[in-house]
Design a protein around this motif. Structure first.
Motif, PDB file in Angstrom:
ATOM      1  N   ARG A  20       6.732  -9.087   2.879  1.00 59.78           N
ATOM      2  CA  ARG A  20       6.980  -7.943   3.775  1.00 59.78           C
ATOM      3  C   ARG A  20       8.315  -7.266   3.466  1.00 59.78           C
ATOM      4  NH1 ARG A  20       8.382  -8.335   8.647  1.00 59.78           N
ATOM      5  NH2 ARG A  20       7.669  -6.319   9.330  1.00 59.78           N
ATOM      6  N   SER A  21       9.360  -8.090   3.346  1.00 56.37           N
ATOM      7  CA  SER A  21      10.713  -7.543   3.272  1.00 56.37           C
ATOM      8  C   SER A  21      11.150  -7.183   1.862  1.00 56.37           C
ATOM      9  CB  SER A  21      11.711  -8.539   3.880  1.00 56.37           C
ATOM     10  OG  SER A  21      11.679  -9.773   3.186  1.00 56.37           O
ATOM     11  N   GLU A  72       2.139  -7.127  -2.428  1.00 56.42           N
ATOM     12  CA  GLU A  72       2.766  -6.415  -1.313  1.00 56.42           C
ATOM     13  C   GLU A  72       1.920  -6.570  -0.056  1.00 56.42           C
ATOM     14  OE1 GLU A  72       3.250  -2.319  -2.264  1.00 56.42           O
ATOM     15  OE2 GLU A  72       1.148  -1.821  -1.932  1.00 56.42           O
ATOM     16  N   ILE A  73       2.538  -6.270   1.062  1.00 52.24           N
ATOM     17  CA  ILE A  73       1.874  -6.417   2.342  1.00 52.24           C
ATOM     18  C   ILE A  73       0.783  -5.369   2.497  1.00 52.24           C
ATOM     19  CG2 ILE A  73       3.259  -4.863   3.796  1.00 52.24           C
ATOM     20  CD1 ILE A  73       2.507  -8.486   4.661  1.00 52.24           C
ATOM     21  N   PRO A  75      -0.318  -3.475   5.432  1.00 55.01           N
ATOM     22  CA  PRO A  75       0.078  -3.283   6.834  1.00 55.01           C
ATOM     23  C   PRO A  75      -1.085  -3.089   7.793  1.00 55.01           C
ATOM     24  CG  PRO A  75       1.424  -1.928   5.382  1.00 55.01           C
ATOM     25  CD  PRO A  75       0.303  -2.470   4.552  1.00 55.01           C
ATOM     26  N   GLY A  98       3.420  -4.107   9.265  1.00 58.49           N
ATOM     27  CA  GLY A  98       4.719  -3.681   8.756  1.00 58.49           C
ATOM     28  C   GLY A  98       5.675  -3.272   9.855  1.00 58.49           C
ATOM     29  N   THR A 100       5.158  -0.701  11.828  1.00 55.05           N
ATOM     30  CA  THR A 100       5.035   0.735  12.044  1.00 55.05           C
ATOM     31  C   THR A 100       4.181   1.009  13.273  1.00 55.05           C
ATOM     32  OG1 THR A 100       5.210   1.177   9.682  1.00 55.05           O
ATOM     33  CG2 THR A 100       4.249   2.915  11.048  1.00 55.05           C
TER      34      THR A 100
END
Length: 404
Positions: A20-21, A72-73, A75, A98, A100
């Motif tokens: 995530r980061s 990668e995530i 989301p 994520g 959002t």
């Protein structure tokens, strides 16, 4: 949960957190950064790919050998609904993995309605939000509920909350879960806001901090060495009910000289009403605390001397209480969250920063940064959504401790 299962969940959470980061990121980099073996990383990544929460996004640049596949995530793979019950408003947000916000709505608060009536209304609001955003119900992992304290997390109830008269011991968590069909997490709104700040990486570099939440009252969520401190009953951080005047006003909670009686929105609005009555302040007041407090803050920011004096007095009282909190916990960061800081937040940041720099005991050793929340008015609701995502997916290492 067995020790083996607990370790697997920890490894999975740590890996997902890094993706995530820091993503896009390779399996080799994940192993290096987590300290896990390549075999463990391979197993965890395979499970996360199967769950659909991460995806492969192609290969990175070659460093001499075969280019590494990047991860990668994903989301949109998981969604959570966050609900914040305040005095004047109920706020709903839908957040993805994520962090959002993919949708939000705000409606009038509970008022004097019974909790049973409000649960029915909230269920309808949530259903309308799901339909209006055309959400995939299978991706919704649950709902988080943030509410002013005192809270009883074990039983999913509140007790003696001034803004929620008649709600004491009503099983709000169970009732809302039953009516919506969604699993429901439940916490104090200030603690939820603190978790939300951590989730979004807004406190990166600070392991020890407090999120001060001011809505109808004043509370705080506390993180110590990356660990959320819940206290024995999840009612930690009630800074609004610390005494700032041993011979002062009697608070509805029974204590004397509580901070909220001097710095809280209701106290400021009551003083403003007196100023309007004697002609020293010209602001139309509606009788709704949050609306009137926002109007006072807006007038203060525009240069109204009387309004600014009220906001500055509130900020000075809050700063004095925070000096004690910083001295007790040796904090590095104070985050100001909640609707009450929406209009005059810059004034609070300025005054609190100055007073902490002048008065904290360890000021010669380290400073204390004061900043506004990255989540604005949605801090508690978004924090409530992250409660669910964190509980289901453990994407960060934020733990809970009680010291009991």
């Amino acid at each position: 949960m067995t020790e083996k299962t607990r370790r697997r969940a920890s490894s999975k959470g740590k890996t997902l957190d890094l993706i995530r980061s820091a993503g896009p990121i390779s399996r080799v980099e994940l192993a290096e950064l987590t300290g896990l073996t390549q075999a463990t990383i391979s197993t965890v990544v395979r499970e996360l790919l199967a769950d659909g929460v991460i995806s492969e996004t192609g290969r990175g640049e070659s460093t001499g050998g075969k280019p590494r596949m990047r991860l990668e995530i994903n989301p949109a793979s998981r969604l959570a609904i966050g609900v914040h019950v305040g005095q004047d408003y109920i706020t709903y947000v839908v957040a993805d993995l994520g962090g959002t916000v993919v949708g939000r709505t705000r409606v009038d608060g509970p008022g004097d309605a019974s909790p049973i009536t409000i649960v029915g209304r909230m269920s309808d609001d949530i259903e309308s939000l799901i339909i209006g955003l055309d959400l995939d119900r299978a991706s919704i992992v649950g709902m988080g509920l943030a509410i002013p304290g005192p809270v009883d997390r074990e039983n999913g109830t509140v007790r003696g909350v001034p803004s929620l008269a008649g709600w004491s011991d009503f099983p709000i968590r169970k009732a809302l879960a039953t009516s919506t069909g969604l699993q429901c997490e439940f916490d104090n709104d200030a603690t939820a806001a603190a978790i939300g700040e951590y989730w979004l990486g807004a406190t990166e570099g600070y392991g020890t901090y407090a999120s001060v939440y001011m809505g109808s009252g004043i509370g705080s969520g506390i993180v110590i060495d990356g660990t959320i401190y819940h206290g024995v009953s999840s009612n930690v951080g009630e800074i609004g009910h610390t005494s700032v005047d041993a011979r002062g006003l009697v608070c509805p909670c029974g204590n004397i000289g509580c901070l909220e009686m001097y710095a809280g929105p209701r106290a400021v609005v009551e003083k403003a009403a007196d100023a309007v009555a004697n002609g020293t302040l010209d602001i139309p007041l509606t009788g709704r605390i949050s609306v009137d407090f926002a109007a006072i803050g807006s007038a203060a920011e525009k240069g109204d001397g009387a309004a600014r004096a009220l906001i500055e007095e509130s900020a000075e009282y809050l700063a004095s209480a925070l000096v004690s909190m910083v001295n007790l916990l040796d904090l590095q960061l104070i985050v100001l969250a909640g609707s009450a800081f929406a209009t005059a937040g810059s004034t609070y940041v300025q005054i609190i920063s100055r007073i902490l720099a002048e008065r904290t005991l360890a000021r010669g050793i380290h400073g204390v940064e004061v900043r506004m929340s990255v989540n604005g008015n949605d801090a508690a609701a978004l924090g409530a959504a992250t409660l669910v995502l964190q509980d289901r997916l453990s994407p960060r290492s934020l733990r809970s401790v009680t010291f009991a």
